[in-house]
Design a protein around this motif. Structure first.
Motif, PDB file in Angstrom:
ATOM      1  N   ILE A 143       0.886  -1.180   0.000  1.00  0.00           N
ATOM      2  CA  ILE A 143       0.000   0.000   0.000  1.00  0.00           C
ATOM      3  C   ILE A 143       0.918   1.223   0.000  1.00  0.00           C
ATOM      4  O   ILE A 143       1.765   1.372   0.895  1.00  0.00           O
ATOM      5  CB  ILE A 143      -0.915   0.035   1.243  1.00  0.00           C
ATOM      6  N   THR A 144       0.764   2.061  -1.026  1.00  0.00           N
ATOM      7  CA  THR A 144       1.671   3.195  -1.171  1.00  0.00           C
ATOM      8  C   THR A 144       0.868   4.483  -1.306  1.00  0.00           C
ATOM      9  O   THR A 144      -0.011   4.562  -2.176  1.00  0.00           O
ATOM     10  CB  THR A 144       2.495   3.035  -2.487  1.00  0.00           C
ATOM     11  N   PRO A 145       1.141   5.478  -0.455  1.00  0.00           N
ATOM     12  CA  PRO A 145       0.427   6.756  -0.642  1.00  0.00           C
ATOM     13  C   PRO A 145       0.909   7.441  -1.919  1.00  0.00           C
ATOM     14  O   PRO A 145       2.116   7.566  -2.126  1.00  0.00           O
ATOM     15  CB  PRO A 145       0.834   7.584   0.591  1.00  0.00           C
ATOM     16  N   VAL A 146      -0.019   7.821  -2.806  1.00  0.00           N
ATOM     17  CA  VAL A 146       0.395   8.557  -4.007  1.00  0.00           C
ATOM     18  C   VAL A 146       0.156  10.054  -3.838  1.00  0.00           C
ATOM     19  O   VAL A 146       0.754  10.853  -4.555  1.00  0.00           O
ATOM     20  CB  VAL A 146      -0.282   8.046  -5.306  1.00  0.00           C
ATOM     21  N   ALA A 147      -0.706  10.442  -2.913  1.00  0.00           N
ATOM     22  CA  ALA A 147      -0.889  11.868  -2.606  1.00  0.00           C
ATOM     23  C   ALA A 147      -1.443  11.994  -1.192  1.00  0.00           C
ATOM     24  O   ALA A 147      -2.352  11.256  -0.814  1.00  0.00           O
ATOM     25  CB  ALA A 147      -1.847  12.507  -3.602  1.00  0.00           C
ATOM     26  N   THR A 148      -0.864  12.916  -0.430  1.00  0.00           N
ATOM     27  CA  THR A 148      -1.323  13.163   0.943  1.00  0.00           C
ATOM     28  C   THR A 148      -1.558  14.661   1.079  1.00  0.00           C
ATOM     29  O   THR A 148      -0.657  15.454   0.812  1.00  0.00           O
ATOM     30  CB  THR A 148      -0.239  12.738   1.967  1.00  0.00           C
ATOM     31  N   THR A 149      -2.759  15.050   1.469  1.00  0.00           N
ATOM     32  CA  THR A 149      -3.076  16.478   1.583  1.00  0.00           C
ATOM     33  C   THR A 149      -3.732  16.723   2.938  1.00  0.00           C
ATOM     34  O   THR A 149      -4.715  16.052   3.281  1.00  0.00           O
ATOM     35  CB  THR A 149      -4.075  16.900   0.474  1.00  0.00           C
ATOM     36  N   LEU A 150      -3.184  17.673   3.663  1.00  0.00           N
ATOM     37  CA  LEU A 150      -3.798  18.045   4.944  1.00  0.00           C
ATOM     38  C   LEU A 150      -4.962  18.987   4.652  1.00  0.00           C
ATOM     39  O   LEU A 150      -4.788  20.021   4.014  1.00  0.00           O
ATOM     40  CB  LEU A 150      -2.753  18.737   5.827  1.00  0.00           C
ATOM     41  N   LEU A 151      -6.176  18.610   5.068  1.00  0.00           N
ATOM     42  CA  LEU A 151      -7.325  19.490   4.826  1.00  0.00           C
ATOM     43  C   LEU A 151      -7.397  20.516   5.958  1.00  0.00           C
ATOM     44  O   LEU A 151      -7.407  20.143   7.139  1.00  0.00           O
ATOM     45  CB  LEU A 151      -8.618  18.688   4.731  1.00  0.00           C
ATOM     46  N   PRO A 152      -7.434  21.801   5.603  1.00  0.00           N
ATOM     47  CA  PRO A 152      -7.283  22.827   6.625  1.00  0.00           C
ATOM     48  C   PRO A 152      -8.422  22.820   7.635  1.00  0.00           C
ATOM     49  O   PRO A 152      -9.547  22.445   7.328  1.00  0.00           O
ATOM     50  CB  PRO A 152      -7.276  24.129   5.827  1.00  0.00           C
ATOM     51  N   GLY A 153      -8.100  23.275   8.814  1.00  0.00           N
ATOM     52  CA  GLY A 153      -9.074  23.319   9.892  1.00  0.00           C
ATOM     53  C   GLY A 153      -8.296  23.430  11.183  1.00  0.00           C
ATOM     54  O   GLY A 153      -7.066  23.466  11.152  1.00  0.00           O
ATOM     55  N   THR A 181      -9.043  18.059  18.631  1.00  0.00           N
ATOM     56  CA  THR A 181      -9.931  18.354  17.507  1.00  0.00           C
ATOM     57  C   THR A 181      -9.713  17.411  16.329  1.00  0.00           C
ATOM     58  O   THR A 181     -10.479  17.410  15.385  1.00  0.00           O
ATOM     59  CB  THR A 181      -9.727  19.800  17.012  1.00  0.00           C
ATOM     60  N   GLY A 182      -8.661  16.652  16.344  1.00  0.00           N
ATOM     61  CA  GLY A 182      -8.455  15.662  15.277  1.00  0.00           C
ATOM     62  C   GLY A 182      -7.756  16.235  14.063  1.00  0.00           C
ATOM     63  O   GLY A 182      -7.713  17.443  13.845  1.00  0.00           O
ATOM     64  N   VAL A 183      -7.201  15.322  13.268  1.00  0.00           N
ATOM     65  CA  VAL A 183      -6.480  15.686  12.050  1.00  0.00           C
ATOM     66  C   VAL A 183      -7.238  15.094  10.885  1.00  0.00           C
ATOM     67  O   VAL A 183      -7.781  13.997  10.978  1.00  0.00           O
ATOM     68  CB  VAL A 183      -5.058  15.072  12.102  1.00  0.00           C
ATOM     69  N   LEU A 184      -7.296  15.813   9.774  1.00  0.00           N
ATOM     70  CA  LEU A 184      -7.962  15.272   8.582  1.00  0.00           C
ATOM     71  C   LEU A 184      -6.982  15.285   7.406  1.00  0.00           C
ATOM     72  O   LEU A 184      -6.571  16.353   6.948  1.00  0.00           O
ATOM     73  CB  LEU A 184      -9.197  16.111   8.239  1.00  0.00           C
ATOM     74  N   LEU A 185      -6.614  14.094   6.981  1.00  0.00           N
ATOM     75  CA  LEU A 185      -5.725  13.978   5.826  1.00  0.00           C
ATOM     76  C   LEU A 185      -6.503  13.367   4.677  1.00  0.00           C
ATOM     77  O   LEU A 185      -7.261  12.404   4.871  1.00  0.00           O
ATOM     78  CB  LEU A 185      -4.535  13.062   6.145  1.00  0.00           C
ATOM     79  N   HIS A 186      -6.289  13.946   3.503  1.00  0.00           N
ATOM     80  CA  HIS A 186      -6.872  13.339   2.309  1.00  0.00           C
ATOM     81  C   HIS A 186      -5.814  12.451   1.683  1.00  0.00           C
ATOM     82  O   HIS A 186      -4.711  12.912   1.377  1.00  0.00           O
ATOM     83  CB  HIS A 186      -7.306  14.423   1.316  1.00  0.00           C
ATOM     84  N   LEU A 187      -6.124  11.174   1.523  1.00  0.00           N
ATOM     85  CA  LEU A 187      -5.123  10.240   0.991  1.00  0.00           C
ATOM     86  C   LEU A 187      -5.603   9.609  -0.306  1.00  0.00           C
ATOM     87  O   LEU A 187      -6.767   9.217  -0.428  1.00  0.00           O
ATOM     88  CB  LEU A 187      -4.880   9.083   1.975  1.00  0.00           C
ATOM     89  N   LEU A 188      -4.681   9.481  -1.245  1.00  0.00           N
ATOM     90  CA  LEU A 188      -4.892   8.601  -2.392  1.00  0.00           C
ATOM     91  C   LEU A 188      -3.854   7.499  -2.230  1.00  0.00           C
ATOM     92  O   LEU A 188      -2.657   7.780  -2.119  1.00  0.00           O
ATOM     93  CB  LEU A 188      -4.706   9.364  -3.700  1.00  0.00           C
ATOM     94  N   LEU A 189      -4.329   6.278  -2.164  1.00  0.00           N
ATOM     95  CA  LEU A 189      -3.445   5.153  -1.860  1.00  0.00           C
ATOM     96  C   LEU A 189      -3.415   4.178  -3.029  1.00  0.00           C
ATOM     97  O   LEU A 189      -4.489   3.792  -3.526  1.00  0.00           O
ATOM     98  CB  LEU A 189      -3.991   4.376  -0.651  1.00  0.00           C
TER      99      LEU A 189
END
Ligand SMILES: Nc1ncnc2c1ncn2[C@@H]1O[C@H](COP(=O)(O)OP(=O)(O)O)[C@@H](O)[C@H]1O
Ligand SMILES: O=P(O)(O)O[C@H]1O[C@H](CO)[C@@H](O[C@H]2O[C@H](CO)[C@@H](O)[C@H](O)[C@H]2O)[C@H](O)[C@H]1O
Length: 520
Positions: free
Chosen positions: A53-63, A71-79
């Motif tokens: 399993i390899t991340p191809v894109a990781t984006t931190l969604l602001p907040g 409050t938690g962290v929200l990452l957008h991942l394409l794997l």
């Protein structure tokens, strides 16, 4: 209350994000995903061992990203998920979309066990629980905010339609059985209510659900929920290809009920009162009309073509090959193989006799669950096509009868799924609704699907064969429904072929036109 005065939910020390970045968080989550992914309904590679399993894109969604503030962290991942093909074919390497949430306390207040990916047990994020953030209302609010105006965030590109951005709202995951994940934002007024479909398995190129929703929206069709916004990503592995569609936000039709639920309710009443056997036919007639409206609008908006002999023969051959693959995957289909192949040969014979087929963009996976009965009439959903096919296959123009045949199968499914004291009443219900649907379709001026029974039967068979494989993979308890249909279609072969040899094949009998209710 200031952030510093908030009660702290943190039980273990967590690092400031800026100190270590989120790379280690993603890296620590990857091993947990090996167990978690195959348990998700939307994971297409079930049964094939995961090799990487390899991340191809990781984006931190602001907040307010504050692990330490709870409050938690929200990452957008394409794997990218690489899998060994257990059936001996080429290895699988699909890309999946995941909203990754991380919180010291797990997923507070969310009652979904399947959402929890697992607890990290070492490294800088030791002790954090990671989860599918689609289930976290506080985090999905951030995604909606991004969809309210055109913008870019790393590889993600957000686009909007119209001049009314969605009102801020917390999301909840819909309860419908589905191939993707839909987040409903309906806390505000009915006109603000929106539903975001997150496509799970993604590939470069325009997803037909977005493409056709935009085309129908432009054509002014009232037969779909109004599209509001969407987002996509350029995949780093495919920089020259069109961006992959990741999500589609549409108007949420809060008061609408889907056709499957409505049909099952009708069937449930038949046991007590078999005279109700025709009660749903008026709705089926309207649904046929709505389907034809969509086909006519698509044919006006997007390219059409005509298939001639060689192409129709090729199409029939492709159906036969799919049948053979299905027989290998589900051996219970084997006894019907030769009769079902005859159905596809009959289609080739029609091509040799001069059949010409108009093709156009179609829904591609139409069934009662994809139709909503709203106060303004029937609308169709989910123009994505069959989830197992490639985007290229799903975007090909097809004969419109393909959707008709799929919906006819759905009436049969509903009748077969209902546990009836008297199965013949359920069969009569299916027949009435199938006929009414075709009559409604033809009433718009679109070609009457019953006039070419050889074609209709070939598409119905192709769909039933697809369903056998689909059910064997996803809902083995249901596999007898399409298997029974295949047996019935196989049994019909001799009858229809003999009749066709006489002169023309017998058309389905037309219903007496049911009373038509007002749609809106
Ligand atoms: N615009 C909408 N309004 C109300 N309900 C919707 C809407 N879009 C989808 N749904 C509900 O969500 C379910 C799943 O949506 P669908 O697009 O079919 O997803 P999938 O492709 O993942 O199967 C539908 O069966 C329907 O019940
Ligand atoms: O809704 P999806 O686009 O994910 O489509 C897949 O799942 C459907 C089931 O949810 C499946 O449809 C089959 O089951 C339905 C009843 O649940 C029935 O009405 C349909 O006729 C039958 O095909 C669909 O085939 C599959 O692609």
């Amino acid at each position: 209350m200031s952030d510093t005065s908030r009660p702290r939910a943190v039980t273990s020390p967590v690092p400031a994000a800026s100190a270590v970045g989120f790379g280690p968080l993603v890296a620590a989550t990857l091993p947990l995903l090996r167990d978690w992914l195959p348990r998700q309904r939307w994971f297409a590679g079930k049964g094939h061992p995961i090799t990487a399993i390899t991340p191809v894109a990781t984006t931190l969604l602001p907040g307010p990203t504050g692990l330490a503030r709870g409050t938690g962290v929200l990452l957008h991942l394409l794997l990218r998920v690489d899998q060994h093909n257990a059936s001996g074919g080429a290895p699988l390497n699909d890309i999946y979309q995941l909203l990754l949430g991380a919180h010291p306390d797990g997923l507070p207040g969310i009652g979904s066990d399947t959402a929890v990916i697992g607890r990290i047990t070492s490294g800088p994020y030791d002790g954090l629980v990671t989860y599918d953030a689609a289930y976290d209302p506080a985090l999905t609010r951030r995604l909606l905010a991004l969809l309210s105006s055109p913008q870019r965030l790393g590889p993600l590109r957000f686009s909007t339609l119209g001049d009314r951005p969605p009102a801020p709202a917390a999301g909840r995951v819909g309860t419908a059985e589905q191939s993707n994940t839909s987040i409903i934002y309906d806390a505000g007024g009915p006109t603000d209510a929106a539903i975001l479909k997150l496509f799970r398995r993604v590939s470069p190129g325009l997803n037909p659900d977005l493409e056709l929703s935009l085309a129908l929206g432009r054509a002014g069709s009232s037969r779909i929920p109004t599209p509001v916004a969407w987002f996509e990503a350029e995949l780093p592995d495919a920089p020259d290809e069109a961006p992959a569609t990741l999500g589609l936000l549409q108007h949420y039709m809060r008061a609408a009920e889907d056709g499957w639920e409505l049909a099952l309710r009708q069937i449930a009443m038949l046991d007590a009162d078999p005279s109700r056997v025709g009660h749903f036919a008026a709705e089926s007639f309207l649904l046929g009309r709505a389907t034809a409206d969509v086909h006519l609008a698509l044919a006006r908006s997007l390219p059409v073509a005509v298939l001639r002999r060689a192409e129709i023969e090729e199409m029939a051959e492709a159906m036969a090959l799919r049948l053979d693959a299905a027989v290998l995957a589900v051996p219970q289909l084997a006894p019907h193989r030769s009769a079902l192949r005859q159905i596809f040969r009959d289609l080739s014979a029609s091509a040799r006799d001069g059949l010409r087929l108009r093709v156009q963009r179609v829904h591609g996976d139409l069934h009662l669950g994809q139709a909503l009965r709203s106060t303004r009439g029937w609308v169709l959903l989910d123009f994505e096509g069959e989830p197992a096919k490639t985007l290229e296959e799903r975007r090909k123009p097809q004969p419109a009868v393909r959707d008709v045949a799929a919906m006819l199968r759905s009436f049969d499914y509903a009748a077969a799924h209902a546990v009836m004291a008297e199965p013949s009443v359920a069969a009569a219900w299916a027949a009435r609704n199938r006929e009414a649907f075709c009559a409604g379709y033809a009433a718009t001026g679109a070609p009457d699907p019953t006039l070419d029974p050889v074609l209709l039967r070939a598409f119905e068979t192709d769909k039933a064969v697809y369903e056998v494989v689909y059910e064997a993979r996803h809902r083995p308890d249901w596999v007898s429904i399409p298997l029974t249909a295949c047996a019935r279609l196989a049994a019909s072969v001799t009858e229809l072929t003999e009749s066709a040899n006489g002169s023309v094949a017998p058309p389905l009998s037309h219903p007496t036109t049911p009373t038509i209710p007002r749609e809106a």
